[in-house]
Design an enzyme around this catalytic site. Structure first.
Site, short mmCIF file in Angstrom:
data_model
loop_
_atom_site.label_atom_id
_atom_site.label_comp_id
_atom_site.label_asym_id
_atom_site.label_seq_id
_atom_site.Cartn_x
_atom_site.Cartn_y
_atom_site.Cartn_z
N CYS B 233 0.88 -1.18 0.00
CA CYS B 233 0.00 0.00 0.00
C CYS B 233 0.91 1.22 0.00
O CYS B 233 1.72 1.40 -0.90
CB CYS B 233 -0.98 -0.03 1.17
N ARG B 238 -2.28 -0.89 5.39
CA ARG B 238 -3.46 -1.43 4.71
C ARG B 238 -3.13 -2.76 4.05
O ARG B 238 -3.97 -3.65 3.95
CB ARG B 238 -3.96 -0.43 3.65
#
Lengths: 95, 282
Positions: B233, B238
């Site tokens: 990410c 994430r």
């Protein structure tokens, strides 16, 4: 206190502001999780409303959906944001 | 891999708040969340202050990690339940980090802080202190951590999964707007990486989607089961969420998280970068 965040690359586009309130009936809803979805429905950001049930974000002009989840229920609202202030109210109702 | 061995429900958590040997740990990007109310008995970890080397861009070393967990009162025999805000992004990051240092018994609270709050379950402000332990960590398990050279080598040969938002993938944005702006020099994505935003793996209350939904999601996006996978990410949090979905929930064996992620790759000199909404060519 109004929470704020900015959507954008580089300098914030503070010309397009979306002050938001989340209410259940006439009551403000603090602690609601409000999700900002772009025109395709994709997650863009998420904030939690202040004690007064409010927050504000700065975004680009365009179509946005606000989706609120709270203990008082859920609700959503759409907005076609233009430059300037775009007041948005999200009403939540128990499922 | 069974879902029960890596995830606990809010109901389970509530019933086990006082169970000896179960330690709840809140991990946040914004640690004031913990201070304003946390699950009873939970200790906190600051993903930046506690888990990052203060000088170099790297993790704390094994001895520092051992000292951290010992000081928080987390023992080798405890069951660690991680949870946090931001749809469990940083809790998933900590989960991956615990696994990196050889932890076996660690689980995520499904839905994290959000579901707990929306369910109106108890949060308290009481300070929590647990007696110190003498925690022993393993050496880093490099089979779940990707470095930049293998990411470059993976272009066109392995699955690369970009889990940022579509605008970050395409190069229209450098960071999600509501978070600190750690940024790369260039926008875009790693060529041949498919785009599967992390949010597609989660329900709106922050819980993970079902195994069937997850399988359908990644196969429809073009993930090739026969290849190794690297998820990335912007700073690796994430992508920990997606690593968890692929490696822990779906049981895919060879999945790495690239914690350098776009803030590293997008600042490298000489590597290829793709712009726009499609993966691009190797």
């Amino acid at each position: 206190m109004t929470q704020e965040y900015t959507l954008g690359c580089g300098a914030p586009d503070q010309d397009t502001a979306l002050p938001l309130s989340v209410r259940s009936g006439d009551e403000p809803v603090p602690g609601a999780y409000v999700r900002l979805l772009d025109a395709t429905g994709e997650f863009t950001a998420e904030v939690v409303t202040s004690a007064g049930g409010q927050f504000r974000f700065f975004a680009a002009p365009g179509n946005w959906t606000l989706r609120a989840l709270s203990r008082a229920g859920n609700g959503d609202a759409t907005v076609s944001a233009e430059r300037g202030l775009n007041q948005v109210a999200v009403t939540v109702t128990a499922a | 891999m069974s879902r029960d061995s890596v995830l606990v429900s809010a109901d389970w958590a509530e019933k086990n708040l006082d169970t000896p040997g179960v330690v709840f740990v809140e991990v946040d990007e914004d640690t004031s969340a913990y201070d304003n109310g946390h699950i009873p008995g939970a200790v906190k970890l600051d993903w930046k202050k506690d888990l990052q080397d203060p000088v170099r861009r790297d993790f704390v070393n094994k001895e520092q990690f051992e000292a951290l967990l010992s000081g928080r009162g987390i023992g080798n025999d405890d069951t660690v339940i991680l949870y946090g805000g931001n749809n469990n992004w940083f809790a998933a990051y900590a989960y991956w980090y615990f696994k990196l240092y050889g932890r076996r018994d660690v689980k995520l609270l499904d839905g994290g802080r959000k579901k707990w709050e929306l369910d109106a379950r108890t949060l308290v402000k009481d300070p929590v202190s647990r007696p110190a332990t003498s925690y022993t960590a393993g050496e880093q398990d490099r089979s779940i951590r990707a470095y930049r050279d293998e990411v470059v080598a993976a272009i066109g040969t392995q699955n690369l999964v970009d889990v940022r938002s579509p605008d970050e993938y395409a190069g229209r944005l450098l960071a999600p707007a509501h978070l600190p702006q750690e940024q790369a020099q260039r926008a875009g994505h790693i060529p041949t990486a498919i785009s599967v935003p992390w949010s597609k793996a989660a329900n709106e209350d922050g819980t993970f989607k079902s195994d069937d939904e997850l399988r359908e999601l990644y196969s429809a996006a073009g993930l090739d089961d026969g290849k190794d996978t690297i998820a990335y990410c912007r700073i690796g949090e994430r992508s920990s969420h997606t690593w968890f979905a692929l490696h822990e929930l779906l049981g895919q064996a060879r999945v790495k998280n690239y914690d350098g992620s776009w803030t590293e790759y997008g600042s490298l000199v000489g590597v290829p970068v793709a712009l726009g909404d499609t993966p691009g060519e190797a």
